[in-house]
Design a protein around this motif. Structure first.
Motif, short mmCIF file in Angstrom:
data_model
loop_
_atom_site.label_atom_id
_atom_site.label_comp_id
_atom_site.label_asym_id
_atom_site.label_seq_id
_atom_site.Cartn_x
_atom_site.Cartn_y
_atom_site.Cartn_z
N TYR A 91 0.83 -1.20 0.00
CA TYR A 91 0.00 0.00 0.00
C TYR A 91 0.87 1.26 0.00
CZ TYR A 91 -3.13 3.64 1.71
OH TYR A 91 -3.83 4.81 1.85
N ALA A 92 1.93 1.24 0.81
CA ALA A 92 2.82 2.40 0.88
C ALA A 92 3.51 2.61 -0.47
CB ALA A 92 3.85 2.21 1.98
N HIS A 93 3.91 1.49 -1.09
CA HIS A 93 4.57 1.59 -2.39
C HIS A 93 3.62 2.15 -3.45
CE1 HIS A 93 7.06 0.54 -5.82
NE2 HIS A 93 6.04 -0.11 -6.33
N ARG A 102 3.08 5.80 -2.83
CA ARG A 102 4.25 6.58 -3.25
C ARG A 102 4.28 6.72 -4.78
NH1 ARG A 102 9.17 5.38 -5.09
NH2 ARG A 102 8.99 3.15 -4.70
N GLN A 103 4.00 5.61 -5.48
CA GLN A 103 4.00 5.65 -6.95
C GLN A 103 2.93 6.61 -7.47
OE1 GLN A 103 6.80 4.50 -8.06
NE2 GLN A 103 6.26 2.65 -9.18
N MET A 104 1.74 6.53 -6.88
CA MET A 104 0.65 7.39 -7.33
C MET A 104 0.97 8.86 -7.04
SD MET A 104 -2.26 7.54 -8.81
CE MET A 104 -2.80 5.82 -8.77
N GLN A 105 1.51 9.12 -5.86
CA GLN A 105 1.85 10.50 -5.50
C GLN A 105 2.93 11.05 -6.42
OE1 GLN A 105 2.91 10.93 -1.38
NE2 GLN A 105 3.42 13.10 -1.57
N PHE A 106 3.92 10.20 -6.70
CA PHE A 106 5.01 10.63 -7.58
C PHE A 106 4.48 10.92 -9.00
CE2 PHE A 106 8.40 9.27 -10.61
CZ PHE A 106 9.18 10.40 -10.47
N MET A 107 3.63 10.01 -9.51
CA MET A 107 3.11 10.20 -10.86
C MET A 107 2.25 11.46 -10.96
SD MET A 107 4.36 8.01 -12.86
CE MET A 107 3.30 8.38 -14.25
N THR A 156 16.72 12.77 1.84
CA THR A 156 16.68 11.54 1.06
C THR A 156 15.35 10.80 1.23
OG1 THR A 156 17.80 10.37 2.87
CG2 THR A 156 19.18 11.22 1.09
N LYS A 157 14.40 11.42 1.93
CA LYS A 157 13.08 10.82 2.06
C LYS A 157 12.25 11.13 0.80
CE LYS A 157 13.79 9.46 6.32
NZ LYS A 157 13.89 8.02 6.67
N ALA A 158 11.38 10.20 0.45
CA ALA A 158 10.55 10.39 -0.74
C ALA A 158 9.65 11.61 -0.58
CB ALA A 158 9.70 9.15 -1.00
N PHE A 159 9.61 12.46 -1.62
CA PHE A 159 8.75 13.63 -1.73
C PHE A 159 9.11 14.76 -0.79
CE2 PHE A 159 6.05 9.91 -2.75
CZ PHE A 159 5.94 10.14 -4.10
#
Length: 332
Positions: free
Chosen positions: A111-113, A116-121, A276-279
């Motif tokens: 779910y976290a992955h 993260r993918q959806m937020q990044f896209m 270095t944390k995502a987003f």
């Protein structure tokens, strides 16, 4: 009724074995000369009574467990209720609970992955609208097309596409990885050359001091992406003209250390541990419209997968230093 059928199926082997055991004992007595029929019948009856009593008691103790596994649960809490009384069933319930715990961990990671993918896209698509809009405006202008502006926006699109592709390939990194002996100087020079327009635009100049004989074990494609992220960040966050980005190598106890140092605005101490944390964009990221907060995150992830160690030091107003250390080899 279903629980009785399941219980019988579970113990049919025991019943057959018990019957054969009684018959075998009677056969031994008969071969030994014992011919008392009444005693034989009495023995069989007692054996049957004891077996039925044992099985009935066992069924009563297992009835709640059978009822649980035969009933379709409507909620996960129902399936995880502890109803067993026998040691075997208690161990089974513990095993099911442990499986559920592992499932929860995997589900949370997935779910976290996906999040993260959806937020990044979503963030990436939003940022890619800017260069596309600029290109549309340039094409609508009836005057002569500004080739330099077009080239700049196309370069932004290229860097954005490269980032999203690398992020997508990170999940299958092992399949895409190819470790080989790579000369460090040509690789760094190639990255500098690919970003020369960025240097020229910002009037920031690279200074390379990398040993020509330094060979490192890495994946050339992924490592170029890492170095590219650090160099573009160094240039992007150097707002004063005429500053430099220093790329150098050094050796320390069988390791080579590639250092990329800029003279930019630096990273606030409160942000340094989180860059270095995502987003995570931080204070500096808000100063540029292009920041996704994914560049350093992807760089760190790739470094860890390649077995390289990455360190970031920074001071406000003095610049940022990034070090990548890995085992090195030298030409004889």
């Amino acid at each position: 009724m279903d629980s009785i059928k399941l219980f019988i199926k579970d113990h049919i082997g025991f019943l057959i074995f018990n019957l054969l055991l009684v018959l075998f004992i009677l056969l031994l007595y008969w071969l030994d000369g014992f011919r008392n029929t009444d005693t034989a019948i009495y023995t069989v009856i007692i054996s049957i009574i004891l077996t039925i009593t044992f099985l009935f008691t066992r069924y009563v103790m297992r009835q709640s467990f059978y009822g649980k596994i035969l009933q379709k649960p409507l909620k996960m809490e129902e399936a995880l209720q502890k109803n067993a009384k026998m040691p075997e069933n208690i161990a089974t319930e513990k095993y099911i609970h442990e499986l559920y715990r592992l499932y929860e961990l995997e589900a949370q990671a997935l779910y976290a992955h996906q999040k993260r993918q959806m937020q990044f896209m979503n963030q990436w698509v939003h940022q890619m609208k800017t260069p596309i809009s600029v290109l549309e405006l340039l094409l609508q202008d009836e005057t002569e097309l500004d080739r330099e502006s077009v080239r700049e926006e196309v370069e932004r699109l290229r860097r954005g596409l490269e980032t999203v592709l690398m992020n997508a390939r990170l999940d299958t990194f092992e399949e895409d990885m190819k470790i080989e002996q790579v000369a460090l100087l040509p690789l760094v020079s190639s990255v500098i050359n690919e970003n020369k327009r960025l240097f020229i635009k910002n009037q920031v100049y690279p200074q390379i001091k990398v040993d020509e004989d330094c060979i490192v074990a890495t994946d050339a494609k992924w490592f170029k992406f890492i170095v590219g992220q650090f160099i573009t960040n160094a240039v992007k966050y150097t707002f004063e003209k005429g500053k430099k980005v220093y790329i150098s190598s050094s050796h320390d106890h069988g390791h080579v250390i590639l250092t990329i140092k800029d003279e930019g605005i630096g990273i606030p101490p409160s942000d340094l541990k989180r860059v270095t944390k995502a987003f995570f964009t931080g204070e500096n990221g808000r100063k540029t419209a292009e920041s996704t907060g994914m560049g350093l995150y992807l760089a760190k992830e790739v470094c860890e997968k390649l077995g390289h160690h990455m360190e970031i030091d920074s001071a406000i107003g003095e610049g940022t230093t990034v070090r990548i250390s890995f085992k090195c080899h030298f030409h004889e």
